[in-house]
Design a protein around this motif. Structure first.
Motif, short mmCIF file in Angstrom:
data_model
loop_
_atom_site.label_atom_id
_atom_site.label_comp_id
_atom_site.label_asym_id
_atom_site.label_seq_id
_atom_site.Cartn_x
_atom_site.Cartn_y
_atom_site.Cartn_z
N UNK A 148 0.89 -1.42 -0.06
CA UNK A 148 -0.13 -0.11 0.04
C UNK A 148 1.00 1.26 -0.15
N UNK A 149 0.71 2.21 -1.23
CA UNK A 149 1.50 3.15 -1.09
C UNK A 149 0.97 4.65 -0.77
N UNK A 150 1.55 5.58 -0.75
CA UNK A 150 1.11 6.89 -0.31
C UNK A 150 0.17 7.61 -1.44
N UNK A 151 0.15 7.01 -2.51
CA UNK A 151 -0.41 7.64 -3.73
C UNK A 151 -1.67 6.90 -3.80
N UNK A 152 -2.08 5.82 -2.78
CA UNK A 152 -3.56 5.26 -3.12
C UNK A 152 -4.52 6.13 -2.37
N UNK A 153 -5.82 6.39 -3.21
CA UNK A 153 -6.80 6.96 -2.87
C UNK A 153 -8.02 6.18 -2.54
N UNK A 154 -7.99 4.74 -2.81
CA UNK A 154 -9.10 3.87 -2.68
C UNK A 154 -8.62 2.46 -2.41
N UNK A 155 -9.16 1.60 -1.34
CA UNK A 155 -8.66 0.59 -1.10
C UNK A 155 -10.02 -0.38 -0.71
N UNK A 156 -9.96 -1.36 -1.70
CA UNK A 156 -11.31 -1.99 -1.49
C UNK A 156 -11.00 -3.49 -1.27
N UNK A 157 -10.95 -4.25 -0.30
CA UNK A 157 -10.35 -5.55 0.31
C UNK A 157 -11.72 -6.37 0.67
#
Length: 878
Positions: A530-539
């Motif tokens: 998971x990087x600092x640029x991620x705006x959306x995480x769906x798991x």
């Protein structure tokens, strides 16, 4: 001189490959007088088509022919007729110049002065202009000089006759009348037009024994088969011959107007055209594209007779870049050897798609205005065989959205993507890419690292940070898309972990639903990506019974790096070993996510979670910023009304959507909890409210009235309301009437569930019918197993339906009036309005509204199976 985006339509213009079917050419005089008939010696010939003109010239002495001024005028009119259609009085300057440069190259009449005349600068050529040009030449030069000039015209007519005969071969390709599209980026091609290409190849390839015309091809001179023809060969055999007369792009030849591209296609020309089109068809089906939605494909959009006009030295100024900025996403067609990732133009397109356009808003479909249409997407598709294609997509596609569990549908759709193709792509690097023209490689590599336009010819560096970042982004996209496939097929996961390091992906969306091989260590490795640029995480970890709170803690640590995270969705349905420790760690992370706007947490049937864990999540939320909150703690007897009280501690000022599921949480559904829910509702912002409070035995009539009375005071702008009170004994006619009377006037979607609410009678349904909002578009009512209803109130409902209503769904299973109501509503089903009435009148019994014991297979929980229904006969057999 043509206005931006202007299209000049052509309907079956004569003489240069645009004939849909052969027809008699017609001569239109400038003064609209009847057509002139010219008789050559020994035969009657109607002037107005190039074959007739040429025949007449060959039968009469040339000096006599050109000695007649009327003949010269008719010649000019005939040539003009060939260039434009019958309904037009002028032809586009670009179209005229292309045509005359092909059929009369170097003709003294069409000099620089002619193209720069006042009329031509206006962007169009009229018949009078051509007549004056011919007549001036006749008046200016002596007859002998003019005769020499007319030899060129005679040669021009011969050329026209030749191309007219050849043009009929390509009539089947036309889906439109042909047009001029000035801006190359607006020359998209539709699936129907690509299908026409494929059909054309099938008809002619074997019959005419086509051979490979490409001199540099290893198969040069060999016989071709329809399914093996690639784009290099297609351009020489179809595209260029079809457009030879007009010297235009293929899209301009087959279309009637500009076709804005919805998707940009990145691909290697060596891929078989059959496989290429197969992939795009599957992509269009997955993305649910309309028939007129177009793809931008360079071979068909660029003018193959003048490629330099569309491809600039600076790739950022080329037609490729402009088309990318106009599209909503890029789809890479991956060949079996992954050669597309070794071609420099493909690498440039991937770089633009995954870096430059990552967070840039998509362009509107109208007049180039920029509007937010969602993030730029990057998909990859490949052909498995001659009839099947599969793709891995950037997030869920429209086809997945139709499923209840979107990520699970996404995994099922993508699971056949060749894992070897993914692993092979990990070894591809931008700096090693090749190009047919070495200058293109130099210019593109320099452009990617930001070299100024004036220095693009310099030798590019062998290594650069930008190269490494592009490689990392591409490898990470492939790794995340194929992660579960690799895990379940027993691949070495270390290469996938390494591919995630240092990525700058904007989104991470993965489903591990029912993945028996998923362990805590795998989640920890994924979390490190998971990087600092991620705006959306769906798991989605549903039914991953081996996961413990350690997995959730590892994930929380990874999420802490994504400081700009705006959307978080975690689905842990029936993860039996997750407890409060995992939620507490997650709560600590939520406190640090200052930009979080949306939270979706599904802990359905996670029975080890208590008030302590839920309170850690709710108290650490950034309440002033949250716009969407979805929580599901159903089937958990450890949750009490105390935890629901945390919702009402402070209002969510910007909350637009609230989805709360607490069914079968007996201790959580009390009068105090309902009051807390009412208190947390924001006064103005809320647009969507969904409450699932099924089987709350402690709810009273007074608490439900409190909730219904909050609707008009706080939720005047509510657009969607879903309220499920199945099995709640406190629901009666008075409550239904109060709820209906207080419905917000702006409401567009209403979903009410009153299953097993036997206190609801005809009076409640009538009260609801008389108070439906005027703007209501969708209405769903569930009166399943409510036995006190008859058909009379539904007749009232049928006549009271708002005019804006588009969809009505009524569930009357096991209600005596089901059949009667179904027949009643059949009369009100009209075009544009969908009405569905379901109902079984068979004698059945429902096994208790109390929650059943859930089976251990994990296949039922969370999927709407809360009770078992059997017929009386079956029950007797048991």
């Amino acid at each position: 001189g043509v206005a931006h985006g202007q299209v000049l339509e052509r309907t079956a213009p004569e003489g240069h490959g645009d004939l849909v079917a052969p027809r008699q050419p017609q001569l239109r005089r400038a003064d609209d007088e009847p057509r002139q008939q010219l008789r050559a010696p020994g035969a009657e010939i109607e002037v107005g088509g190039s074959p007739a003109l040429l025949a007449a010239m060959q039968q009469e002495k040339r000096i006599n022919w050109w000695g007649n001024e009327q003949h010269v005028k008719n010649l000019a009119l005939s040539i003009f007729e060939i260039m434009c259609n019958e309904s037009s009085v002028h032809v586009d300057r670009l179209e005229a110049k292309r045509f005359l440069n092909v059929v009369a190259p170097g003709c003294p009449m069409f000099t620089h002065n002619f193209w720069e005349s006042a009329t031509m600068r206006s962007g169009r050529l009229e018949s009078d202009d051509l007549i004056k040009t011919f007549q001036n030449s006749f008046m200016t030069f002596a007859k002998k000089q003019f005769l020499a000039q007319m030899v060129l015209v005679e040669d021009m007519l011969r050329r026209i006759v030749d191309v007219e005969e050849a043009a009929n071969e390509f009539a089947s390709l036309r889906t439109g009348s042909g047009c001029v599209i000035v801006n190359c980026e607006r020359r998209g091609i539709t699936i129907a037009q690509l299908d026409a290409v494929l059909n054309h190849v099938r008809l002619r390839c074997g019959h005419e024994a086509w051979t490979d015309p490409c001199e540099l091809s290893p198969t040069h001179g060999r016989r071709l088969t329809p399914r093996a023809i690639n784009l290099y060969q297609l351009v020489e055999l179809v595209v260029k011959p079809a457009t030879a007369v007009r010297q235009c792009s293929y899209v301009e030849f087959v279309a009637s107007a500009e076709q804005l591209p919805k998707w940009f296609v990145s691909h290697w020309w060596g891929e078989p055209v059959h496989n290429f089109i197969l992939c795009l068809k599957q992509h269009a089906q997955d993305r649910c594209l309309a028939e007129n939605d177009a793809y931008w494909v360079c071979a068909y959009a660029n003018n193959q007779w003048d490629v330099s006009a569309d491809v600039d030295k600076d790739p950022s100024q080329s037609s490729f870049q402009r088309a990318l900025e106009l599209a909503s996403g890029t789809v890479s067609i991956v060949d079996k050897a992954s050669r597309c990732f070794t071609r420099i133009w493909c690498c440039y397109e991937v770089w633009v798609s995954t870096s430059q356009l990552l967070e840039r808003p998509c362009r509107s479909r109208h007049k180039g205005a920029i509007v937010r249409q969602g993030p730029f997407r990057y998909d990859m598709y490949t052909a498995l065989d001659d009839s099947t294609a599969v793709g891995i997509t950037d997030g869920c596609v429209e086809r997945d959205e139709c499923e209840s569990y979107k990520l699970d549908a996404k995994f099922r759709r993508e699971r056949n993507f060749p894992i070897d193709l993914c692993r092979r792509a990990f070894s591809r690097n931008l700096q090693d890419a090749e190009a047919s023209v070495e200058e293109d490689r130099t210019h593109i590599l320099n452009a990617i690292i930001g070299v100024h336009r004036s220095k693009l010819d310099a030798a590019p560096p062998a290594e650069h940070d930008t190269y490494r970042q592009l490689n990392s982004n591409l490898h990470a996209r492939i790794a995340t898309a194929s992660w579960r496939i690799a895990l379940e097929s027993g691949q070495d996961m270390r290469v996938y972990h390494e591919a995630l390091v240092g990525n700058k992906l904007p989104r991470l969306e993965l489903s591990f639903d029912n993945c028996a091989k998923l362990k805590d260590c795998h989640v920890a490795d994924l979390a490190r990506g998971i990087s600092s640029t991620m705006r959306s995480v769906h798991l989605d970890f549903s039914f991953c019974v081996e996961l413990t709170s350690f997995a959730l803690q590892s994930l929380a640590e990874g999420l802490a790096e994504a400081r700009g995270l705006q959307r978080l969705c975690l689905c842990c349905i029936k993860c039996k070993q997750i407890d409060d420790e995992g939620l507490i760690k997650l709560g600590e992370t939520l406190k640090r996510l200052q930009d979080l706007r949306e939270l979706d947490l599904n802990c359905y049937c996670c029975k080890r979670i208590t008030n302590k864990g839920v309170a850690a999540v709710l108290t650490n939320l950034q309440r002033k910023l949250i716009t969407r909150l979805a929580l599901d703690f159903s089937f958990n007897s450890n949750i009490t009304d105390e935890v629901v009280g945390h919702l009402g501690v402070a209002s969510f000022d910007k909350l637009e959507e609230l989805d709360l599921k607490l069914h079968y949480c007996e201790s959580a559904l009390t009068d105090d909890s309902i009051a807390s829910i009412a208190r947390c509702l924001p006064p103005k912002a809320l647009r969507v409210l969904s409450l699932d409070l099924r089987f709350g035995p402690l709810l009273t009539h007074e608490s439900l009235l409190t909730l219904s009375r909050e609707l008009p005071t706080k939720l005047r702008d509510l657009r969607e309301l879903s309220l499920n009170l199945a099995g709640c004994e406190a629901v009666n006619d008075f409550f239904v009437g109060e709820l209906a009377h207080e419905l917000p006037p702006q409401l567009q979607v209403l979903d009410l569930g009153f299953r097993l609410c036997d206190s609801v009678t005809n009076h409640g349904v009538q009260a609801l019918a008389h108070n439906l909002p005027d703007r209501l578009e969708r209405l769903s009512l569930n009166f399943q197993e409510v036995t006190n209803l008859t058909g009379h109130p539904f007749e009232t409902l049928a006549y009271a339906l708002p005019s804006a209503l588009k969809s009505l769904t009524v569930n009357l299973d096991y209600c005596p009036c089901a059949e009667k109501v179904r027949k009643l509503f059949d009369q009100f089903a009209t075009q544009g309005r969908e009405i569905e009435v379901s109902g079984s009148t068979s004698q059945t019994g429902s096994l208790a509204p109390a929650p059943p014991s859930l089976c251990e297979c994990g296949g039922c929980a969370g999927r709407g199976v809360y009770s078992v229904e059997v017929s009386v006969v079956e029950l007797a057999k048991l």
